[in-house]
Design a protein around this motif. Structure first.
Motif, PDB file in Angstrom:
ATOM      1  N   PHE A  78      55.730  -1.186  88.670  1.00 56.27           N
ATOM      2  CA  PHE A  78      56.400  -2.454  88.366  1.00 56.27           C
ATOM      3  C   PHE A  78      57.912  -2.262  88.352  1.00 56.27           C
ATOM      4  O   PHE A  78      58.657  -3.086  88.901  1.00 56.27           O
ATOM      5  N   VAL A  79      58.386  -1.182  87.753  1.00 56.43           N
ATOM      6  CA  VAL A  79      59.821  -0.903  87.741  1.00 56.43           C
ATOM      7  C   VAL A  79      60.345  -0.713  89.162  1.00 56.43           C
ATOM      8  O   VAL A  79      61.378  -1.277  89.545  1.00 56.43           O
ATOM      9  N   ARG A  80      59.623   0.080  89.955  1.00 56.42           N
ATOM     10  CA  ARG A  80      60.040   0.321  91.350  1.00 56.42           C
ATOM     11  C   ARG A  80      60.134  -0.981  92.127  1.00 56.42           C
ATOM     12  O   ARG A  80      61.122  -1.238  92.835  1.00 56.42           O
ATOM     13  N   ASP A  81      59.118  -1.830  92.011  1.00 58.49           N
ATOM     14  CA  ASP A  81      59.092  -3.068  92.778  1.00 58.49           C
ATOM     15  C   ASP A  81      60.152  -4.052  92.275  1.00 58.49           C
ATOM     16  O   ASP A  81      60.755  -4.783  93.072  1.00 58.49           O
ATOM     17  N   SER A  82      60.376  -4.076  90.969  1.00 60.99           N
ATOM     18  CA  SER A  82      61.427  -4.936  90.422  1.00 60.99           C
ATOM     19  C   SER A  82      62.789  -4.506  90.948  1.00 60.99           C
ATOM     20  O   SER A  82      63.628  -5.337  91.327  1.00 60.99           O
ATOM     21  N   LEU A  83      63.021  -3.209  90.967  1.00 60.82           N
ATOM     22  CA  LEU A  83      64.307  -2.695  91.432  1.00 60.82           C
ATOM     23  C   LEU A  83      64.516  -2.981  92.912  1.00 60.82           C
ATOM     24  O   LEU A  83      65.648  -3.207  93.367  1.00 60.82           O
ATOM     25  N   ALA A  84      63.427  -2.995  93.677  1.00 70.15           N
ATOM     26  CA  ALA A  84      63.532  -3.312  95.098  1.00 70.15           C
ATOM     27  C   ALA A  84      64.012  -4.746  95.309  1.00 70.15           C
ATOM     28  O   ALA A  84      64.692  -5.053  96.294  1.00 70.15           O
ATOM     29  N   ARG A  85      63.658  -5.652  94.358  1.00 71.68           N
ATOM     30  CA  ARG A  85      64.117  -7.038  94.443  1.00 71.68           C
ATOM     31  C   ARG A  85      65.549  -7.187  93.946  1.00 71.68           C
ATOM     32  O   ARG A  85      66.259  -8.104  94.356  1.00 71.68           O
ATOM     33  N   GLY A  86      65.963  -6.306  93.044  1.00 69.35           N
ATOM     34  CA  GLY A  86      67.311  -6.375  92.512  1.00 69.35           C
ATOM     35  C   GLY A  86      67.371  -5.880  91.086  1.00 69.35           C
ATOM     36  O   GLY A  86      66.349  -5.795  90.393  1.00 69.35           O
TER      37      GLY A  86
END
Length: 296
Positions: A78-86
Motif C-alpha cells: 500500500f505504501v509503495r502504490d501510494s508513493l507511485a501516485r504521489g
C-alpha cells in the motif's frame, strides 16, 4: 471494541526522500527521530507526541514487499502504490487495545475481513541504546475511498516506544489534532466512518462529516469546504486524505519560526496553514491546542 471510540494513533505520510522530508519537518519545528527499517524494507522517521505520532515513510533499497492477498493486507504494498501516485498523507491509524478483536469488529461491520499482522523492529532510545518495539495491526477498507489506508495499531511494548525526550518540539506541538479527507458526498462515508472509529455520534453539517475521537478527530469534507477552510487553490482530488492538523500552544510562535525558515504559511480562519505543494503533498494546519490533539 464495539461502542468504544478509538483515538488517533498516527498518520502515515509517504515521501520519496526520507532524509529531506525529515529536514523539512525539523525546519517546521518538530523533533524528528532517526531512520528505522521495517523487516520488509519500508523505512521511516517518526515525529512523536504524547500518545500520537507522524510517520514519514518511504520504500528503502532492496525492499522485499509482499503482495496483497485475499485476506492479507500488505502494508508495504500500500505504501509503495501510494508513493507511485504521489507523496502525501496515505493512511490513518487509530489506537487499539485488542487488534484481533477490532479485526472481528471490522469483519462484522462489513468494512474489512483481513487477517491481523504482527511485526517487530529495532528502535533506539534517546541515549542510543537499542530496544525492540512490536505491533499488531488490524486493517479496514472504505470501498468508496480505495486510495485511503485505514488500520488500527496495538503496541506490545509501549514503554519502549513512547518517550518524553522525543515529544518536545521547538514549535510547541502537542499532538495530532485532525486528519482530513475529501469526498464528493461526505455522508456516503458515514457508515464506514462510524464503524472504523467506533464513534456512533457523528457531527454532520453542510461542510461534511466529523468524528470527534478520544484523541483528535477525523473530518470528511466536500472539496468546496476544504478550499474554504484550508485555503486550497486549484483542483482538489476527492476520496483521498488531503490534510492534517497539529495542536500547538501558540500560533504566533509557529508563524515566527516558519517565517525564519522561509516556509510560506497563511492564516485561514483559526488555522496557520502550510500548503500541500510546500509540504510533501499534504496540507499541514497548525491550530491551538484547545481545538484538539494531545493525549486524553
Amino acid at each position: 471494541m464495539v461502542g468504544q471510540p478509538r483515538g488517533i494513533d498516527h498518520l502515515v505520510v509517504t515521501v520519496r526522500d526520507l532524509d529531506a522530508a525529515g529536514a523539512f519537518y525539523e525546519s517546521l519545528g518538530f523533533t524528528v527521530g532517526a531512520r528505522n527499517r521495517h523487516p520488509w524494507g519500508t523505512e521511516n522517521r517518526i515525529v512523536q507526541f504524547d500518545g500520537s505520532f507522524i510517520e514519514l515513510i518511504t520504500v528503502g533499497e532492496g525492499a522485499a514487499i509482499a503482495p496483497h492477498g485475499e485476506r492479507t493486507f500488505s502494508f508495504g504494498a500500500f505504501v509503495r502504490d501510494s508513493l507511485a501516485r504521489g507523496e502525501g498523507l496515505a493512511m490513518l491509524v487509530l489506537e487499539s487495545r485488542d487488534a484481533p478483536g477490532d479485526a472481528l469488529d471490522f469483519a462484522a461491520s462489513g468494512i474489512g475481513d483481513f487477517e491481523t499482522f504482527f511485526f517487530e523492529r529495532h528502535a533506539r532510545r534517546p541515549d542510543g541504546a537499542e530496544t525492540t518495539v512490536a505491533f499488531t495491526l488490524a486493517f479496514a477498507r472504505d470501498d468508496r475511498a480505495p486510495q485511503c489506508g485505514f488500520f488500527v495499531c496495538q503496541q506490545h511494548f509501549p514503554e519502549n516506544f513512547w518517550n518524553p525526550a522525543f515529544q518536545r518540539h521547538a514549535n510547541g506541538a502537542r499532538g495530532v489534532a485532525a486528519a482530513v479527507m475529501t469526498a464528493d458526498n461526505p455522508t456516503d462515508h458515514h457508515i464506514f466512518l462510524s464503524a472504523f472509529t467506533g464513534q456512533r455520534d457523528l457531527h454532520a453539517t453542510s461542510l461534511g462529516v466529523s468524528a470527534e475521537l478520544p484523541r483528535g478527530r477525523l473530518d470528511i469534507l466536500s472539496t468546496d469546504a476544504f478550499r474554504s477552510l484550508y485555503g486550497a487553490a486549484g483542483a482538489v482530488e476527492e476520496e483521498v486524505f488531503v490534510a492534517y492538523g497539529i495542536a500547538v500552544d501558540d500560533l504566533a510562535i509557529v508563524a515566527e519560526r516558519l517565517a525564519r525558515a522561509g516556509i510560506a504559511a497563511r492564516m485561514i480562519g483559526p488555522r496557520l496553514v502550510v500548503a500541500a505543494e510546500d509540504a510533501y503533498g499534504v496540507t499541514i494546519a497548525f491550530e491551538t491546542a484547545a481545538r484538539g490533539g494531545g493525549k486524553t
